[in-house]
Structures are given as structure tokens and as C-alpha cells.
Design an enzyme around this catalytic site. Structure first.
Site, PDB file in Angstrom:
ATOM      1  N   ASP A 182       0.859  -1.192   0.000  1.00 31.10           N
ATOM      2  CA  ASP A 182       0.000   0.000   0.000  1.00 31.10           C
ATOM      3  C   ASP A 182       0.893   1.239   0.000  1.00 31.10           C
ATOM      4  OD1 ASP A 182      -2.943   0.946   0.586  1.00 31.10           O
ATOM      5  OD2 ASP A 182      -1.655   2.110   1.919  1.00 31.10           O
ATOM      6  N   ASN A 190      -2.364  12.835  -3.385  1.00 34.09           N
ATOM      7  CA  ASN A 190      -3.384  13.351  -4.319  1.00 34.09           C
ATOM      8  C   ASN A 190      -3.809  14.764  -3.945  1.00 34.09           C
ATOM      9  OD1 ASN A 190      -3.741  11.368  -6.302  1.00 34.09           O
ATOM     10  ND2 ASN A 190      -5.038  10.133  -4.956  1.00 34.09           N
ATOM     11  N   HIS A 195      -4.862  14.606  -8.952  1.00 37.36           N
ATOM     12  CA  HIS A 195      -5.091  13.208  -9.315  1.00 37.36           C
ATOM     13  C   HIS A 195      -4.314  12.760 -10.552  1.00 37.36           C
ATOM     14  CE1 HIS A 195      -8.399  13.477  -6.381  1.00 37.36           C
ATOM     15  NE2 HIS A 195      -8.199  12.168  -6.276  1.00 37.36           N
ATOM     16  N   ASP A 199      -2.149   9.482 -10.555  1.00 38.37           N
ATOM     17  CA  ASP A 199      -2.182   8.383 -11.524  1.00 38.37           C
ATOM     18  C   ASP A 199      -0.778   8.034 -12.014  1.00 38.37           C
ATOM     19  OD1 ASP A 199      -4.884   8.230 -11.277  1.00 38.37           O
ATOM     20  OD2 ASP A 199      -5.370   9.136 -13.226  1.00 38.37           O
ATOM     21  N   GLU A 226      -4.770   2.191  -4.159  1.00 37.41           N
ATOM     22  CA  GLU A 226      -3.311   2.310  -4.143  1.00 37.41           C
ATOM     23  C   GLU A 226      -2.693   1.057  -3.519  1.00 37.41           C
ATOM     24  OE1 GLU A 226      -5.408   4.227  -2.396  1.00 37.41           O
ATOM     25  OE2 GLU A 226      -4.607   4.721  -0.409  1.00 37.41           O
TER      26      GLU A 226
END
Ligand SMILES: [Mg+2]
Length: 315
Positions: A182, A190, A195, A199, A226
Site C-alpha cells: 500500500d 493526491n 489526481h 495516476d 493504491e
């Protein structure tokens, strides 16, 4: 590898065709006709045909109906029942036109019929069409198991692979390890960078994990937002922990800026590892739950680290 690369990378160059007929002369005719365009395999009876299908995984089977012992219909029914062979495109080759037989053939899952004596032009055209349809279906099927953002396997693929790997390790009495990963403080990331950058971060981290876990039978999948998961058959806890630590270290070494991470200037990941020698009657979810717990502990103890445990038979 991203989807667009994937698509351009997997277009089959030569399809595989299995010719099944009890008469050698029929096989010879078809072989002559098709050998320049396809890889050709041959079988002389139904049992051989089924064995060959499992072994070589042809795209198309040209299947004679009239054969002693197992006839073409029996073979087709068998192929369509077995998950290993159900995707093969069956084209029946029949001695003469018989509407009832064709109906039966299509009901069994065949995609086409060809009549003997074969017409070379029609036969070639029909096979070409079926080969194109088969490769497009194969492509769609594989894309359906990929994560669109990262190009890794997706959760559905993981859900397919884990039970198969579980049984395989149970059969061989080998340890099976999974690593659950994770990205630390990804919400902060973010919020800080937006975002789009988020990504990009996911893609880069995914690629790094994939590069680190590189044995052919290992699987790396995007598990959730994630979260990533690795399935490592024939791997004990020491080996799995070693791989997890390599991943954790390699992500730090990417030096992806994360100014609002409370623990580092860069993006980090935490990892939970769990290992079991699977038994047939154990539910495989205990392995995922154990890794999840270790991941939670790794987070609790400061993140950017690996924790692992062995799952015992009676847990
Ligand atoms: Mg025959």
C-alpha cells in the site's frame, strides 16, 4: 506495460490449427492447404484430439465427425466442458450435408461447418475468418483481466489466479507467499499534487513492483486504489520478505517527491507478507487476511517497512 503497448504486442503472428480425422488422406489435404499460413498439429482419433488440445492449445480444431470410438460430437462436447479447452474454436468437417447434424454441431458449440470434399478457397476463407474472430476474442479476454491505468493484472485476474496457485502448491506441498502493498499517505499525495500526478505515481510504482517481481509464475496485480498484491508460489516467508523489502527499498529509490508525507520526503510503501503451505480444505482467504493484518501492523509501526507472518494450519 500499458494497454496500448499490450495490444500492439500480442497480435498473434501464426495461429495454431489441430486437424482431426481418422483418414490420413483428409489430414494430408488440409495440411497441404493450410501449412503455409498456420502451425499445424494432427490427431487420428478423438482421444488423441483431446490430449493434443490440452497440450498445444490450438486456436481452431478442424474436427471430423465420423470417427470410430469417440466421434466428433463427443470430442466437441468434451472440449467445451473442460475450462482448459473450452475456448478453442471447433469447425466440423463432415462427409456430407445433413441439416440435423449441423444443428447438433452448433448446439454443441461449434463455430462453423465444412463439407468434404473440401473446396480450398472456401475452406481457407472460413478458417481465416474464424482465426480473426478467435484472436479478437482472446485479446478482449486478456484486456478484461488487466488494470486500465497501470497495465498490471487486475483484481479479477488475481481472484482467478489465487485458487489455481493454491491448489498447485497444495499438490506439491510447497509454500505460497503473498505480499500486500500500500502506498503510504497516498491521499495526502493526491491532495498535494492532484489526481493526474496521483495516476502517474500509481503507474510508476506499479512498474517498479512488476520489475522487482520477475519470475514467470509470479503474479503482480492492482488490488485496490493504491494497493497492490503479489502472488509468489514456491516461496517461503524468508524469500517473500526479502522480495517485499526489495520492493519497499526500490520505491524509496525512485525519489518521487511527497512533501506532505509525515515520514519521508519521498513516496514510500508498506508491505504485509504472509506464507502458508496450503491444504486443500483451507480457505485461501486466510492468506489474504493474514497479509492484510501484517500490512496494518507495518503501517502502525511507522510505515515504509515490511512485516510478515506464517499462517499455521489451525489458524
Ligand atoms: Mg472420418
Amino acid at each position: 506495460m500499458f494497454i496500448d503497448e499490450y495490444i500492439s504486442g500480442v497480435a498473434p503472428i501464426r495461429g495454431k490449427i489441430l486437424l482431426v480425422d481418422d483418414q490420413v488422406v483428409n489430414i494430408k489435404i488440409l495440411h497441404q492447404l493450410l501449412q503455409t499460413d498456420y502451425d499445424i498439429y494432427m490427431a487420428r482419433d478423438g482421444h488423441q484430439a483431446i490430449d493434443m488440445c490440452k497440450k498445444v492449445k490450438p486456436d481452431i480444431v478442424l474436427l471430423d465427425i465420423e470417427m470410430p470410438m469417440l466421434n466428433g460430437f463427443d470430442v466437441c462436447a468434451h472440449l467445451k466442458k473442460d475450462p482448459d479447452t473450452e475456448d478453442v474454436a471447433v469447425i466440423f468437417v463432415s462427409g456430407h450435408f445433413d441439416e440435423d447434424k449441423e444443428v447438433k454441431g452448433f448446439q454443441l458449440g461449434a463455430v462453423d461447418f465444412i463439407h468434404k470434399p473440401i473446396n480450398p478457397v472456401i475452406t481457407k476463407a472460413r478458417i481465416k475468418n474464424q482465426m480473426m474472430a478467435k484472436s479478437q476474442t482472446d485479446l478482449l479476454r486478456s484486456i478484461a483481466l488487466l488494470d486500465g491505468l497501470t497495465g498490471l493484472a487486475n483484481r479479477r485476474k488475481f481472484d482467478q489466479v489465487l485458487p489455481v496457485t493454491w491448489l498447485q502448491c497444495a499438490r506439491e506441498k510447497q509454500p505460497l507467499t503473498i505480499i500486500l502493498l500500500d502506498i503510504d499517505f497516498f491521499k495526502h499525495f493526491n491532495d498535494t499534487y492532484g489526481h493526474t500526478e496521483g495516476d502517474t505515481c500509481l503507474r510508476v510504482v506499479a512498474q517498479k513492483i512488476q520489475d522487482t517481481v520477475n519470475r514467470p509464475y509470479d503474479l503482480v496485480a492492482r488490488y485496490g486504489g493504491e494497493e497492490f498484491i503479489c502472488v509468489l508460489p514456491n516461496t517461503d516467508l524468508i524469500g517473500g520478505t526479502y522480495v517485499a523489502q526489495q520492493i519497499v527499498d526500490s520505491i524509496v529509490s525512485l525519489k518521487i517527491a511527497h512533501i506532505n508525507s509525515p515520514i519521508s520526503k519521498f513516496v514510500t510503501v508498506s508491505a504485509g507478507v504472509s506464507t502458508v503451505v496450503p491444504m486443500y480444505d483451507m480457505p485461501n482467504k486466510i492468506l489474504v487476511e493474514a497479509a492484510d493484518k501484517q500490512l496494518y501492523l507495518a503501517k502502525d509501526r511507522g510505515r515504509n517497512r515490511v512485516l510478515g507472518c506464517l499462517v499455521e494450519e489451525n489458524t
